[in-house]
Structures are given as C-alpha cells and as structure tokens.
Design an enzyme around this catalytic site. Sequence first.
Site, short mmCIF file in Angstrom:
data_model
loop_
_atom_site.label_atom_id
_atom_site.label_comp_id
_atom_site.label_asym_id
_atom_site.label_seq_id
_atom_site.Cartn_x
_atom_site.Cartn_y
_atom_site.Cartn_z
N ARG A 71 0.81 -1.22 0.00
CA ARG A 71 0.00 0.00 0.00
C ARG A 71 0.84 1.26 0.00
O ARG A 71 0.60 2.18 -0.77
CB ARG A 71 -0.95 -0.02 1.19
CG ARG A 71 -2.02 -1.08 1.06
CD ARG A 71 -2.55 -1.53 2.41
NE ARG A 71 -2.43 -0.49 3.41
CZ ARG A 71 -3.46 0.12 3.96
NH1 ARG A 71 -4.69 -0.18 3.62
NH2 ARG A 71 -3.28 1.04 4.87
N THR A 72 1.81 1.30 0.90
CA THR A 72 2.63 2.51 0.98
C THR A 72 3.36 2.74 -0.34
O THR A 72 3.42 3.85 -0.86
CB THR A 72 3.63 2.41 2.14
OG1 THR A 72 2.90 2.14 3.33
CG2 THR A 72 4.41 3.69 2.31
N LYS A 99 24.38 -6.70 5.19
CA LYS A 99 23.34 -5.69 5.04
C LYS A 99 23.89 -4.33 4.67
O LYS A 99 23.49 -3.71 3.71
CB LYS A 99 22.57 -5.57 6.35
CG LYS A 99 21.16 -6.05 6.28
CD LYS A 99 20.42 -5.63 7.52
CE LYS A 99 19.82 -6.82 8.23
NZ LYS A 99 19.31 -6.49 9.54
N ARG A 121 12.22 2.44 2.28
CA ARG A 121 11.72 1.74 3.46
C ARG A 121 12.75 0.69 3.84
O ARG A 121 13.24 -0.05 3.00
CB ARG A 121 10.38 1.07 3.19
CG ARG A 121 10.00 0.11 4.34
CD ARG A 121 8.60 -0.35 4.30
NE ARG A 121 7.70 0.74 4.65
CZ ARG A 121 6.41 0.56 4.91
NH1 ARG A 121 5.88 -0.64 4.87
NH2 ARG A 121 5.65 1.58 5.21
N HIS A 151 7.88 7.07 10.52
CA HIS A 151 7.14 6.90 9.28
C HIS A 151 6.46 8.25 9.05
O HIS A 151 5.24 8.39 9.21
CB HIS A 151 6.12 5.76 9.43
CG HIS A 151 5.54 5.31 8.13
ND1 HIS A 151 5.73 5.99 6.94
CD2 HIS A 151 4.77 4.23 7.82
CE1 HIS A 151 5.10 5.35 5.97
NE2 HIS A 151 4.52 4.28 6.48
#
Lengths: 328, 429
Positions: A71-72, A99, A121, A151
């Site tokens: 959705r975002t 990472k 994100r 957020h």
Amino acid sequence: MEAKKRTCQVQLTADGRLKHFLGIQGLSQALLTEILDTAESFANMGEQAVKKVPLLRGRTVVNLFFENSTRTRATFELAAKRLSADVLNLDIKTSSTAKGETLMDTLQNMEAMHADMFVVRHADSGAAHFIASQITPRVAIINAGDGRHAHPTQAMLDMFTIRRHKGSFEGLKVAIVGDLLHSRVARSQIRALSTLGVEEVRVVAPKTLIPTGIDSLGVKVFTRLEQGLKDVDVVIMLRLQKERMSGAFLPSENEFYHQYGLTQSRLRLAKPDAIVMHPGPINRGVEIESAVADGPQSVILQQVGYGIATRMAVMSMAMSGQLQERSQ
Amino acid sequence: MKRSLLGGRLLDPSTGLDQIMDLHLEGAEVVALGRPPQGFAADETWSLQGQWVTPAFIDLSCHLREPGPSYKGTLLSETQAALAGGFTRVCARADTQPPLDSAAVVQSLQDKAQQAGACRVLPLGALTQGLQGQLLSNMAALKRVGCVAVTNMREPLQDNLVWRRGLEYAATCDLPVFFYPEDEALAQGGCAHEGAQASQLGLQGIPQTAETLALARDLLLVEQTGVIAHFSHLSCAASVEMIRTAQAQGLPVTADVALSHLLFTDACLQGYDSLYHVQPPLRSESDRLALLQALREGVVGAVSSGHLPHEAAAKMAPFAASEPGMSTLQVLLPHLLSLLQQEQLQPLQMLASLSQGPAKVLGLPVPSLQVGQQPDLVVIDPQRDWVLDEESSLSAGRNVPGWQACLQGRVERVVLDGRLAWSVDASCE
C-alpha cells in the site's frame, strides 16, 4: 547538543527548507503546516480529468523497498506519477550477512544512474538518516518507514486527516492505542501532534508494548483503555502484528481485543464527535470492531485517499529544496 | 645501557609519588631517584621537562584480531598500536576465530607475539571449548602456555551447572575468571541502552537488568566456588553497587570499566552515529558518573581499552546493522587526560587505573618507580597536540573516537625491558 543539531539539519537546507524528509523531529510547526497546506492544494486532484501536475517532470524517483509493503509503495508511486516523475520500483531482499554493504552498493548504483529521489523503506531504525547523511546526500531521501523509528509521511497524512475533520489542532486530546513499542507510525504521530500544538497526547497499551521512557516525548501513558479514551477527540488505533504473541508480549489476540479492542461501547467514552483512525491494514476483531471501523466516526478510508496528496506535498517540497541546494 | 631521565614529573601510583625529579636507569632497573648514584655515567640522557614519567600501561581486554580476519587487524598492527598507546602488556580477548580455547592456538599466538616484538601479550583463554558453553576447555594446559585468566566472553553457558563446574575447575587451576555479565535473552536483539533515547530513536533497548541479573548470578557462584573473579566492561551504576557490596563482604572480586563508558553516554546516539554502537551499550549520564566515582574510590580498579578494531565498512550501516565496538588503544591516553581537565579524575588515580589496578587484577607485581624495581615506563607529554589519521594510526581499526580530530596528550616514549621500544619522534621520521 551538537549531535542533536546535526540530526535536525540533515533534512533541511541552510535556509530551513526541506531537502530530505527523514522524520518529524526538528521540523517547525510552520514547516509542518506548509506541508499540510501544500497537500491541501493537491487533495482534490484525484477528481479532476487530468490527474497530473508537472512539478517533478524529468525527475527520476526510485522506490527502494528493503521491506515489503504494497500500500505505501503504491501511494508513493501514484504520488510520484501525479507529479509527472519517472518512477522505478525496486524490491530488495537484504541478505542478513552483509546488510550494510548491500545497502551502500545499491544506493551508489542508483545514484550513478542519476536518480533524483529515493523513497526508502528499511527494517533498521535510522536507515534513511544514514543514507541521507553518509551515502547519497545529493539525492532527496524520503523516509517511507525505518525500523521502529519513523514513518513521517504516514504521520503527516494522519495530521492532514485530523485537520480536515477537526479544523485545527488546538485543544485536541488524542489517544494512540496499541502496539507502541514496535510502531514507527506512533513515534512520528506523537512528534507531529506535539509540534502542531494539540492539548494532550495519550498512549494506551499494556506495559509490554510501551517503550521505556516514552513519556520523555510529552505523552501521558495509560494501561487501561477506558481511562485513556475518556473525552478524547481523536482515537488512533495501531495495527497489532501476529508475531507479537510468540515474543511473549501478549497472551492472545482474543485477550488483547478484550482489553484493548475499540468497540462501540468503549468509543462512547470518547467525545461524541470523536474520529477513529487507523494506519491500516486493520485487523477486524483484534484491535477494532467491524462496526467501529465501518461506522460513522471512522475516517480510515479517507486517510488512504489523503496519503497521495500528502506524499505529493512532501516529494515536491523536498525535491525543490534539494534542487536549490544542488544549484548552489 | 644506562639512562638518565631528567626533569620529568614522576608519577608513581604505587607509592603516591608525584614530583618533578630525575630518574636513573641501568638496563630495566631503577637505580636512583633524584641524584644519580656515585660514579653513574649515563650512556643516554633524556630531557623531559613538562613531561610525565610513569609505569607503562596494562590493558585488561583488547581484541588483537588474531587468529581471525586480517582486514580488521593483525597481531602486529594491534600490538604496535598498543605500544604507541603506552601499553607494554595487553590481555588478548578469547573470542578470536577460532577462539583461544586450546594450548595450540594460544601457543601460536604467543609465537607470533614474540616475532612481532611489540608489546607483551597476555592471553585470556576460553572457559569452554569453542566458547560454546558446554564442554570445559583444557584450562590447565591453557595456563601452561601463558593464559592469565579464562573467560567465556559474552557467550552464554548452557546452564548454571556448567557455570558452577567451570568456575570450580578454574579455581582448581588457580586461574581467575573474567566475566562480561550479560543475560542473553534480555540483551537479545538490542543495540542501545533501554531508555528514552533508544525509544525515541526506535532502537531496540538493552535493559540494565541484562547486566545486573547476570552479575547477581555470577557473584553468587563466585561466592560458592571461591574463584577469583574479574568483571569487565561494567556499564551501570547498579552493577557498581553490587561490586561494592561483594568487595565489602570480602569476595575476591575486581572490576574494570571500558574507556567508552567513562567518556560517552547514550546521548551520543542522537544522529545514529554508528561509532557509538558498543557492547555493553552506552548508558545514561548518571551511570557514567557512578562509574567515574567507583573508579575514584577504587571499587572499579582499572580502565580497560575495550579495543575492538573494525574496518571502515563495518560501521557504514544503519546503527543496529553496524558492528559494535571502538578502536581505542592509541587514543586512550588523550581521552583520559580530557577527564583530568574536566577535573573528573586526578592524575594518580588515572594512572593507577592503567598500571597498578590491572596488575592487581592479574595478580602481577605492582609496577613501581621505586629504586630496585624494573618497571616498564611510559613518558607522556600531556600538552602535545596531535592527530590520529591514516598516516599515524598503527591499528587497522577505523572506528576510533576522535579520528582525525585534534587530541591533546601523547605517549612520547615507551621503555620495555630496559629498551626504548617506542618513540614518537622516531615514528615521525
């Protein structure tokens, strides 16, 4: 103190304009209001025949999602397209071993392709901040959620929702209910609400889901929903992730609903004209009763619609600040 | 070789001496303070006006990265950095790859240290095989090849029974045990002090109880087994109080604090600077002040470097994903001197925590400047400004507090076994 200053300044140009959007912390009431006003100007665009403005024409926006989100990401993509940008979506699964290097390499590659904006994100708190300050400072970074930290676009669309339905922030009492410990949304909401001048922010949750020292942000902490809801103007319910049961945070969804679920009878404790919000996706029968989610006081679906306008506002403002900085 | 060290400020924590006075050496031995002995003809005289002369430093816990990945450091690079930092003896952490859990690995380390010829290496052996917390290591053999203590570092033991047996066996071997108290479950996943700062930054916290719960268990087992115990890298005020109580009860317990925890607090995490990602986490200002107070009072007897060198890439990641640790051996002195300037510590207290204190922990003779003693020495210029950068860093670590910044106070010379083992001027040439 110096470090604190640095954090606030990472996302601002020398004259205080937005050049990244990393978090609410350090942003003034005037700047947040400017975001809301700009969003307002985009809000009715969806109903027009041509749903586009040329503010980001010729610019490349890359959606870098190191964590899943449908959705975002979709609203960011729509927002960028309505601003006439070229959009590239990348879903990147990180290997847990390297990472940091993966993140750095990916970003530098994208920068080499002359991307103008990254919507990021990432599962690590501070990731957006790290990228903006250490990796690609000349690409506008929009934080689409970093770990448990922030957020900010979600928080701003929530502020937009509150302002639309309540007129202003003055004198409002707002209760945020649910899993605050893991919630980046709540942290950003708390900062935005305080900056915009509401009267009181309450957080309501069992002790296992309340971050230590959260009162340092100026919130009132409640462990009983009935007390937390009393006379509030806005109720914000947070999503409860199913994995919280295995982490010994909660015994069961059932018990959580029994203690903290927003039902019609509990909603009566709030002011009669209180609105009910939720960042979605909702768990019916876990944090909220269907009758409340679909009821007259719910503005949950409106929130989704405002998301595009708010993201357009933030993206256009950050891009313009970033371009100003680059031209200097 | 006969040397006269002239005009320096002699600081000897073992006697409380703090006086500007000449010191005369024959080989490693101090033969006179003040006037030289009759007929003493120095081969070399050092003029040390404005400089300090004190016993060389001993570090209780540093990672020498050997055996292990050489891009993070080698025995040569890290022992040279130690020497340049004023250390002539360093305890090598057991959590190498593979761990220091067998006589063969330790012997090989000793051989390499010998070849490197920088500072002396005092290995800390692993308490359990592979640090895996199940089977005891051959502690008697570890002791034979020079291990000064055993430890399981931060690795958990299978259960309290293994703890008990391990401590009993270490006591049998007359080996002290180094503890890094941390409850695995309470610390799991965390990277910052649990408190307002971590909550605001969205970083998963490590509560104080992660340290104090483990410490309480350890102290009870120390009492039961009679092992000599040292608690390394304490981070909380509450831990200090527990050590104080244990010492008052007469338990054979010592403690150290890492440099990072004397200097910094979780306020440094604002801005997500991964340099400040350390284990245990940096805690609050009141914790830092309690650690300083404990150091002044001697409850915490030593400052350790906590030296954990990393390549630059290890820290180029979001905070939680970066590797924990700081590289400190070469900059420990100027940072501690900054605490003197803020009057948080006195010179003799500071120097005691680097020589006398660690020697006591290890059961070594207390280094002293008294006539007849053979101390390793360090000469310090407390005023000299310098910069640690790519050129001057001997350690492979790039995770240094104060990297490329102006530091005040430098180790000028180090005397080890009567020879000039390090001189800043020689290194500059």
